[in-house]
Design an enzyme around this catalytic site. Sequence first.
Site, PDB file in Angstrom:
ATOM      1  N   GLY A  49       0.820  -1.204   0.000  1.00 49.78           N
ATOM      2  CA  GLY A  49       0.000   0.000   0.000  1.00 49.78           C
ATOM      3  C   GLY A  49       0.853   1.253   0.000  1.00 49.78           C
ATOM      4  CD  GLU A  99      10.129  -2.849  -6.150  1.00 46.84           C
ATOM      5  OE1 GLU A  99       9.233  -3.233  -6.920  1.00 46.84           O
ATOM      6  OE2 GLU A  99      10.070  -1.776  -5.530  1.00 46.84           O
ATOM      7  CD  GLU A 102       9.125   9.518 -17.861  1.00 44.85           C
ATOM      8  OE1 GLU A 102       8.934   9.383 -19.080  1.00 44.85           O
ATOM      9  OE2 GLU A 102       8.695   8.697 -17.011  1.00 44.85           O
TER      10      GLU A 102
END
Length: 402
Positions: free
Chosen positions: A129, A246, A389
Site C-alpha cells: 500500500g 527491490e 523519468e
Amino acid sequence: MDIELTPEEAAFRDEVRAFLAAKLPENIRDGASSSPTVFVEPDIGQVWNGILNEQGWLGYQWPTEVGGTGWSPVQRYIFEKECALAGAPNLTVLGLKLVAPVVFSFGTEAQREKYLPRILSGEDYWCQGFSEPNAGSDLASLKTTAVKKGDHYVLNGSKIWTTHAHWANKMFVLARTDGTVKKQAGISFLLVDMDQPGITVRPILTMAGDHEVNQVFMEDVIVPAEDLVGEEGQGWTIAKFLLENERGGSCHAPKLIYDLDDIERTAKGVSDGRGGMLADDIDWRRRVAKLRLGVTSLEIIELKILSRIAKGQKPGPQTSLTKLLASNLRQEVDLLAVDLFGPAGLQLPTARPLYGDNAPAPFRCEKAQVAAARYLNSRAWTIFGGTNEVQRTIIAKTVLGL
C-alpha cells in the site's frame, strides 16, 4: 570483477540444477509460461513457494538467524538465474523480498517472530500500500492518515495499483502520522490486517484484461500499535530502503535471457514468408543481436551490484540504472515475441487463466496466445517501481552528479 565461478560455486549451481530438474513440476512451468502478468497467480506461485520452503530455500535472500539460507550474493544470483533458465515461476516478491527485509531490518523481535515464519509457510500473502491516486511518482505527497488512539492507529485513505490485493490477507502501508512537519518526515510504515471491516478492494483490469492490480479503500481501519515498524516518522527512510532493495535485490537479466533464448528457438520453425525461416532473416537476426547485447550489458551491471553487496556495501543508486534498462528491455523482448508470431501474436482472449484444463483453445500455439497480453501488460514496466523519468533523474543526480 571476477565473474568466473569457483569450484564451490559451480558445485552449488549443479545442485540447484539437479533440484530444479527433479522438483519443478511440469504443470507449474507450463502455467508460468502462459501467465501474461508480472506476478503469477497464487495457484502457481504458492505451490512453487511451498516446494522451495520444504527444501529450505524459499528465504534465499534472508540471513540464517531469521529463517533464511544465508547464501552469498553469488549463490543468490546463481539460484535466480537457474530458476529463470528452468522456466520456474517468479516468487511472491511482495512478502519475500519487500516486506520481509523491512521486518528483519527495522522490526521488533516480536514482529520478526510473528510475521517471518508466516511468509515462508504461505499463511500470510502480502500486498503493498504505497501509491495513491494523487501520489504515485511523488509518493511523499500521500494523503492516507494513521491517527494514534490509545493502543492502536485508525487508518483512513486509499491506495491504488495494489498488486494482488484481492488475494492478500496482509498489506504493508505508508501513512501520514504527522501533518505538521516536512511531508517526508511525517510518514510511518504500518502492517495492516486486510481481513477486517473498513477495507474495500476494487479491481482494476489491465489493457490485456488481466486482474492483477486494484484500488484499496480504508475507512476507520484498526492497526495495533505493535504493528508500527520502526518509529513514527521513519516510514520514508524505510520506504527508500525497500525500494532500493527491490531494484537491487534481484536480477532481471536471467529471465530476459530465458525469454530471448525461447524466442530464438521458436523462430527456427517460423516461416519468413519468402521460403526460408525467420531465424535466418538478416533483419531479424540484427534485431535479436541488438537485444542480446542489451541483456548481456544489464547482466554485467547486475553482477557489479552483487559484487558491491558481497563486499558489504549498499546496492547504491546504480539500481535505478538496472530498473531503467530492465524495463525497456522487457518491453522490447515482449514486442519481439508479438512480431515473431505475426497475426497469431495479436490474439487476445478474455478468459483467464491461459493454462490448465479450462484454458481457451489457442490459435496456432500457447506462446502465440500469450504474446499480446504479455506485451500489453509489460507497458507498465516503465511506470511501476518508479517511472523511467524518475529513474533518469536519480541517475543524473546521484550517479552522474549533474
